[in-house]
Design an enzyme around this catalytic site. Structure first.
Site, PDB file in Angstrom:
ATOM      1  N   CYS A  47       3.947  47.148 -24.254  1.00 31.84           N
ATOM      2  CA  CYS A  47       3.653  48.044 -25.388  1.00 31.84           C
ATOM      3  C   CYS A  47       2.755  49.203 -24.952  1.00 31.84           C
ATOM      4  O   CYS A  47       1.799  49.023 -24.199  1.00 31.84           O
ATOM      5  CB  CYS A  47       3.001  47.244 -26.515  1.00 31.84           C
ATOM      6  SG  CYS A  47       2.687  48.245 -27.980  1.00 31.84           S
ATOM      7  N   CYS A  51      -4.412  48.077 -27.877  1.00 25.14           N
ATOM      8  CA  CYS A  51      -5.159  47.125 -28.718  1.00 25.14           C
ATOM      9  C   CYS A  51      -5.872  46.124 -27.791  1.00 25.14           C
ATOM     10  O   CYS A  51      -5.219  45.415 -27.011  1.00 25.14           O
ATOM     11  CB  CYS A  51      -4.203  46.404 -29.658  1.00 25.14           C
ATOM     12  SG  CYS A  51      -3.142  47.560 -30.576  1.00 25.14           S
ATOM     13  N   CYS A  54      -4.738  42.386 -27.141  1.00 27.61           N
ATOM     14  CA  CYS A  54      -3.313  42.017 -27.119  1.00 27.61           C
ATOM     15  C   CYS A  54      -2.749  41.755 -25.725  1.00 27.61           C
ATOM     16  O   CYS A  54      -2.835  42.592 -24.822  1.00 27.61           O
ATOM     17  CB  CYS A  54      -2.501  43.098 -27.813  1.00 27.61           C
ATOM     18  SG  CYS A  54      -0.772  42.584 -28.044  1.00 27.61           S
ATOM     19  N   CYS A  91       9.504  35.234 -39.267  1.00 27.45           N
ATOM     20  CA  CYS A  91       8.790  36.476 -38.989  1.00 27.45           C
ATOM     21  C   CYS A  91       9.090  36.923 -37.560  1.00 27.45           C
ATOM     22  O   CYS A  91       8.798  36.198 -36.614  1.00 27.45           O
ATOM     23  CB  CYS A  91       7.294  36.248 -39.184  1.00 27.45           C
ATOM     24  SG  CYS A  91       6.325  37.717 -38.842  1.00 27.45           S
ATOM     25  N   CYS A 124      10.538  38.397 -42.574  1.00 25.78           N
ATOM     26  CA  CYS A 124       9.387  39.264 -42.322  1.00 25.78           C
ATOM     27  C   CYS A 124       9.576  39.902 -40.951  1.00 25.78           C
ATOM     28  O   CYS A 124      10.054  39.243 -40.029  1.00 25.78           O
ATOM     29  CB  CYS A 124       8.105  38.430 -42.351  1.00 25.78           C
ATOM     30  SG  CYS A 124       6.634  39.377 -41.929  1.00 25.78           S
ATOM     31  N   CYS A 184       2.430  42.081 -45.718  1.00 26.36           N
ATOM     32  CA  CYS A 184       1.612  41.032 -45.120  1.00 26.36           C
ATOM     33  C   CYS A 184       0.599  41.772 -44.257  1.00 26.36           C
ATOM     34  O   CYS A 184       0.983  42.430 -43.286  1.00 26.36           O
ATOM     35  CB  CYS A 184       2.510  40.130 -44.274  1.00 26.36           C
ATOM     36  SG  CYS A 184       1.589  38.976 -43.235  1.00 26.36           S
ATOM     37  N   ARG A 256      -2.992  33.211 -45.054  1.00 31.68           N
ATOM     38  CA  ARG A 256      -2.311  32.494 -43.961  1.00 31.68           C
ATOM     39  C   ARG A 256      -3.259  32.220 -42.807  1.00 31.68           C
ATOM     40  O   ARG A 256      -3.841  33.136 -42.219  1.00 31.68           O
ATOM     41  CB  ARG A 256      -1.114  33.324 -43.483  1.00 31.68           C
ATOM     42  CG  ARG A 256      -0.282  32.638 -42.422  1.00 31.68           C
ATOM     43  CD  ARG A 256       1.070  33.313 -42.242  1.00 31.68           C
ATOM     44  NE  ARG A 256       1.778  33.389 -43.500  1.00 31.68           N
ATOM     45  CZ  ARG A 256       2.252  34.506 -44.049  1.00 31.68           C
ATOM     46  NH1 ARG A 256       2.128  35.646 -43.442  1.00 31.68           N
ATOM     47  NH2 ARG A 256       2.865  34.471 -45.211  1.00 31.68           N
TER      48      ARG A 256
END
Ligand code: SAM
Ligand code: DTB
Ligand code: SF4
Length: 332
Positions: A47, A51, A54, A91, A124, A184, A256
């Site tokens: 990616c 972040c 991550c 998801c 999702c 979400c 969640r």
């Protein structure tokens, strides 16, 4: 809910806070049900974003290899397995900055969504940034909910990510809501944030209009190679406080219990359910990191007298409150 109120609640003795959260939970969720959601990483690693938590960021050497988008048939097979195991929400996550209408990868994702949406589960996806056309296309293809976390407070966010902004996140959430998808949206504890940041995150989430349909509360999974690899674990009672506050501030939201459950005891998870958690990620893997075994989770729910929630694939997105400003992102 405004910051001052959240601060007052946070300052209560833990059992007083839990009792208040329990009362809100019992009033809105009387059925002792927990939603089981299965995650699948449909496009892993490589990616462009930085972040700091991550495993999938190309900025860090984490040992997670970049791999292409999984084929539709493979995703369908995994979704069927999830349904057979008792999951009611599937998801799919992709390690992308975002998606663009007309691109081949987006067309492939739409095709995957059309397939998965025939299986009778809630669908999702979490694909990064969306514009309005992408959000409308996902909704039309059969997405029930779009996951896009704010992760922390607006003030702490620039210490965690530099390649996109907190406002970018809010814009995507607005587009998802405008297209009629449920949202979400939650965050991570353990990013080096203060208690003030945690309360600000809950303030922002609870002031969305409509409030998120679900709020994942993740504990940082420290990943070797990321700038956060040595962060200390979050105190379990602080996790319980955040869950209780989320329950009080967002009574109709599914809260969640997300990443980090792998290192929580059964007793700690029981406290979280008591405080208002009513959903979890189910199955032995999250995106790249481990999660408890499904049979352990089934045993935990059974021992606590909790039941798996039935699916609602036709789920209507929460309605906007016309009396309030259309947050998030009033500027959009
Ligand atoms: N790229 C998309 C995005 O950023 O929205 C979707 C995938 S991203 C991995 C989904 C969410 O997983 C992040 O927003 C973050 O909240 C959570 N997450 C990622 N890595 C994590 C970690 N190491 N520990 C806890 N939560 C994590
Ligand atoms: C969310 O809030 N947590 C899930 C889901 N939404 C996509 C992802 C957790 C990822 C944990 C780290 C990993 O497995 O790489
Ligand atoms: Fe990871 Fe998503 Fe950030 Fe990419 S945008 S580094 S996948 S959290």
């Amino acid at each position: 809910m405004d910051y001052t109120k959240l601060e007052q609640l946070h300052a209560l003795p833990l059992f007083d806070l839990m009792e208040r959260a329990r009362a809100v939970h019992a009033a809105h969720w009387p059925d002792r049900e927990v939603q089981l959601c299965t995650l699948l990483s449909i496009k892993t690693g490589g990616c462009s974003e930085d972040c700091g938590y991550c495993a999938q960021s190309a900025h860090y050497r984490t040992g997670v290899a970049a791999s292409p988008l999984i084929a539709r048939d493979e995703v369908m097979a995994r979704a069927r397995e999830a349904r057979e195991d008792g999951s009611t929400r599937f998801c799919m996550g992709a390690a992308w900055k975002g998606v663009k209408e007309g691109s081949q990868k987006f067309e492939e994702v739409l095709d995957i969504v059309r397939g998965v949406s025939t299986l009778g589960m809630e669908v999702c996806v979490t694909l990064g940034e969306l514009g309005a056309p992408e959000a409308r296309a996902l909704k039309a293809a059969g997405v029930t909910a779009y996951n896009h976390n704010i992760d922390t407070s607006p003030e702490h966010y620039p210490s965690v990510v530099s390649t996109h902004s907190f406002d970018d996140r809010l814009r995507t959430i607005r587009h998802a809501q405008d297209a009629g998808m449920s949202v979400c949206c939650g965050g991570i504890l353990g990013l080096g944030e203060s208690v003030v940041d945690r309360l600000r995150m809950l303030e922002v989430l609870s002031q969305f209009n409509p409030q998120p349909e679900s709020v994942p509360i993740n504990l940082l999974m420290p990943v070797a190679g990321t700038p956060m690899e040595s962060h200390a674990p979050v105190d379990v009672f602080e996790l319980v406080r955040v869950i209780a506050l989320a329950r009080i501030a967002m009574p109709r939201t599914k809260v969640r219990l997300s990443a980090g459950r792998y290192s929580l005891s059964r007793e700690a998870q029981a406290l979280c359910f008591f405080a208002g958690a009513n959903s979890l990620f189910y199955g032995e893997k999250l995106l790249t990191t481990p999660n408890p075994q499904a049979d352990q989770d089934r045993a935990l729910l059974r021992d606590l007298g909790l039941e798996a929630q039935a699916p609602d694939p036709a789920q209507a997105a929460p309605a906007t409150d016309p009396a309030r400003a259309p947050a998030p992102c009033a500027a959009c």
